[in-house]
Design an enzyme around this catalytic site. Sequence first.
Site, PDB file in Angstrom:
ATOM      1  N   HIS A 137      29.783  -6.089  36.575  1.00  0.00           N
ATOM      2  CA  HIS A 137      30.186  -6.162  35.164  1.00  0.00           C
ATOM      3  C   HIS A 137      29.279  -5.373  34.215  1.00  0.00           C
ATOM      4  O   HIS A 137      29.670  -5.112  33.076  1.00  0.00           O
ATOM      5  CB  HIS A 137      30.206  -7.615  34.681  1.00  0.00           C
ATOM      6  CG  HIS A 137      31.221  -8.474  35.370  1.00  0.00           C
ATOM      7  ND1 HIS A 137      32.560  -8.146  35.433  1.00  0.00           N
ATOM      8  CD2 HIS A 137      31.085  -9.656  36.043  1.00  0.00           C
ATOM      9  CE1 HIS A 137      33.204  -9.095  36.100  1.00  0.00           C
ATOM     10  NE2 HIS A 137      32.335 -10.016  36.496  1.00  0.00           N
ATOM     11  N   ASP A 172      35.997  -9.546  44.542  1.00  0.00           N
ATOM     12  CA  ASP A 172      35.478 -10.622  43.690  1.00  0.00           C
ATOM     13  C   ASP A 172      36.664 -11.222  42.915  1.00  0.00           C
ATOM     14  O   ASP A 172      37.635 -10.520  42.647  1.00  0.00           O
ATOM     15  CB  ASP A 172      34.474  -9.978  42.715  1.00  0.00           C
ATOM     16  CG  ASP A 172      33.583 -10.945  41.977  1.00  0.00           C
ATOM     17  OD1 ASP A 172      34.097 -11.680  41.125  1.00  0.00           O
ATOM     18  OD2 ASP A 172      32.353 -10.945  42.228  1.00  0.00           O
ATOM     19  N   HIS A 174      36.701 -11.894  39.900  1.00  0.00           N
ATOM     20  CA  HIS A 174      36.694 -11.264  38.571  1.00  0.00           C
ATOM     21  C   HIS A 174      36.926  -9.755  38.691  1.00  0.00           C
ATOM     22  O   HIS A 174      36.463  -9.126  39.646  1.00  0.00           O
ATOM     23  CB  HIS A 174      35.353 -11.514  37.867  1.00  0.00           C
ATOM     24  CG  HIS A 174      35.051 -12.970  37.674  1.00  0.00           C
ATOM     25  ND1 HIS A 174      34.268 -13.700  38.554  1.00  0.00           N
ATOM     26  CD2 HIS A 174      35.444 -13.835  36.711  1.00  0.00           C
ATOM     27  CE1 HIS A 174      34.199 -14.952  38.125  1.00  0.00           C
ATOM     28  NE2 HIS A 174      34.888 -15.059  37.007  1.00  0.00           N
ATOM     29  N   ASP A 261      33.186 -15.445  45.055  1.00  0.00           N
ATOM     30  CA  ASP A 261      33.807 -16.413  44.147  1.00  0.00           C
ATOM     31  C   ASP A 261      35.328 -16.432  44.301  1.00  0.00           C
ATOM     32  O   ASP A 261      36.018 -17.234  43.672  1.00  0.00           O
ATOM     33  CB  ASP A 261      33.404 -16.161  42.689  1.00  0.00           C
ATOM     34  CG  ASP A 261      33.500 -14.709  42.286  1.00  0.00           C
ATOM     35  OD1 ASP A 261      34.041 -13.900  43.059  1.00  0.00           O
ATOM     36  OD2 ASP A 261      33.024 -14.362  41.183  1.00  0.00           O
TER      37      ASP A 261
END
Length: 429
Positions: A137, A172, A174, A261
């Site tokens: 990120h 992931d 995200h 995750d």
Amino acid sequence: MRSKDKISYFYDGDVGSVYFGPNHPMKPHRLCMTHHLVLAYDLHKKMEIYRPHKAYPVELAQFHSADYVEFLHRITPDTQHLFANELAKYNLGEDCPVFENLFEFCQIYAGGTIDAARRLNNQLCDIAINWAGGLHHAKKCEASGFCYINDLVLGILELLKYHARVLYIDIDVHHGDGVEEAFYFTDRVMTVSFHKYGDMFFPGTGDVKDIGEREGKFYAINVPLKDGIDDTSFTRLFKTIISKVVEMYQPGAIVLQCGADSLAGDRLGCFNLSIDGHAECVRIVKKFNLPLLVTGGGGYTKENVARCWTFETGVLLDTQLPNEIPENEYIKYFAPECLLNIPNGHIENLNSKSYLSTIKMQVLENLRCIQHAPGVQMQEVPPDFYIPDFDEDEQNPDERMDQHTQDKQIQRDDEYYDGDNDNDHNTDM
């Protein structure tokens, strides 16, 4: 088919000893747990183990702005109250707190990914693993989503010195927004992210319609998913899309971000993937037999993160691991069953067959728009390693390199011993 993959694995015990603060979901301690599980399964005997160098500020500034790197270098928990404006400017605060040894933490995990890319570039290994990396990120000038330095972008920039095209894959939960944004305008990197999208889920980007711009148009692929996706749907979609991507794009190297995750039961996630389903993506990518850099990423139920990345280390080594977890320093975290596999998730799968089919068709349609393996004018290859000059006399004598720091810069093949000589015994916690 290569006879046997040569694998380099990067780890520094110091990376797992930092603390983001009470109630923060990011627990770097999961990296110690992963490493000890890798050791307990004897996987270290099948790989070359390296302690990464700490990336120099100038290396971090290959992507990040020099002022942001400098600020990360200088800020400490004791001085942060003096820099309210800068903290806001660089997005440091609740999600991305300032903690003790923050910059060194960034230097280690980024150094691992950069070293991994260099070993691949120099054909010293076929697969390089840095579970501490994958902080996807972070942006050029700011922290985001628990990420400060984007090691993935730095690793890809390194690979681009030797490869005309690099493929980035992100599983992931995200969206891999920082990596996508860094390469949004170029065809030299194709980014492919499979992630939860909608319901204000962080970071809010990654719509199937976001495909890149200018020279990068059609070279960003987003696979937006809803809650509860299971192994069968996820791996089928993954295999279809990634196989087509590799056929059309013909990358010279692949970077695979294995954020855990997306597993069932994650503290911040909402998918139903088992460890075997998550690892199936690793199996699929490994079969392409291209230089492969594998990183960690998110993952907030730490015992499951350790299970997953250990299992995937086994997959990369073509080693089947027994389900019963061997005795190790962190065995209590895996109690009471002490098994490697985790129960399936029970979140309702909101991804209908027609929804997944629509997404798949849109992605494959966009892939038809790219030229077969775009031609690239190769730039002059920059030097592998730039070490800034510093005058030893100008350094604070208390900050001069101690023996441990000097040792860390030496890559050794014999770093891990059996028995009492294992120098890893005392490094954690």
